[in-house]
Design a protein around this motif. Structure first.
Motif: not given
Length: 115
Positions: A82-106
């Motif tokens: 999940t985005q939350r699990e990745i955020a915890e692993q990377c030490g950044i916020s879930r919303s930042y993971i969401s933005r990175i994911e959205k940009k990468a998918l585009k």
């Protein structure tokens, strides 16, 4: 000679040989009883698509984007996170993971359309 040849082939069975009959008098052959799922082409297409996606993730994305997409969609053979699990692993916020994911998918969508 003929009888020797008959005895030699005695244990062989053809797929078209009649093995039984149904209630309507129709014969049932061995071929009728063999069930085969012919999804080999679908599996090859899916495997080929996965290879293309992994290659595109590796070649078209920044390292952080690639890591997030790989973890998020389980492209390394592990379970998707999940985005939350990745955020915890990377030490950044879930919303930042969401933005990175959205940009990468585009980026991936644009790259895959070009291939």
């Amino acid at each position: 000679m003929h009888f020797r040849a008959q005895r030699k082939n005695q244990g062989e069975l053809s797929l078209s040989d009649s093995i039984d009959g149904d209630g309507d008098g129709n014969s049932l052959s061995l071929m009728d009883t063999i069930s085969v799922d012919d999804n080999m082409l679908e599996e090859l297409d899916a495997r080929d698509a996965c290879v293309k996606v992994r290659r595109c993730v590796r070649d078209c994305l920044e390292p952080r984007e690639s890591m997030i997409i790989t973890l998020r969609y389980g492209l390394s053979g592990k379970r998707p996170m999940t985005q939350r699990e990745i955020a915890e692993q990377c030490g950044i916020s879930r919303s930042y993971i969401s933005r990175i994911e959205k940009k990468a998918l585009k980026k991936l969508e644009a790259a895959m359309e070009g291939r």
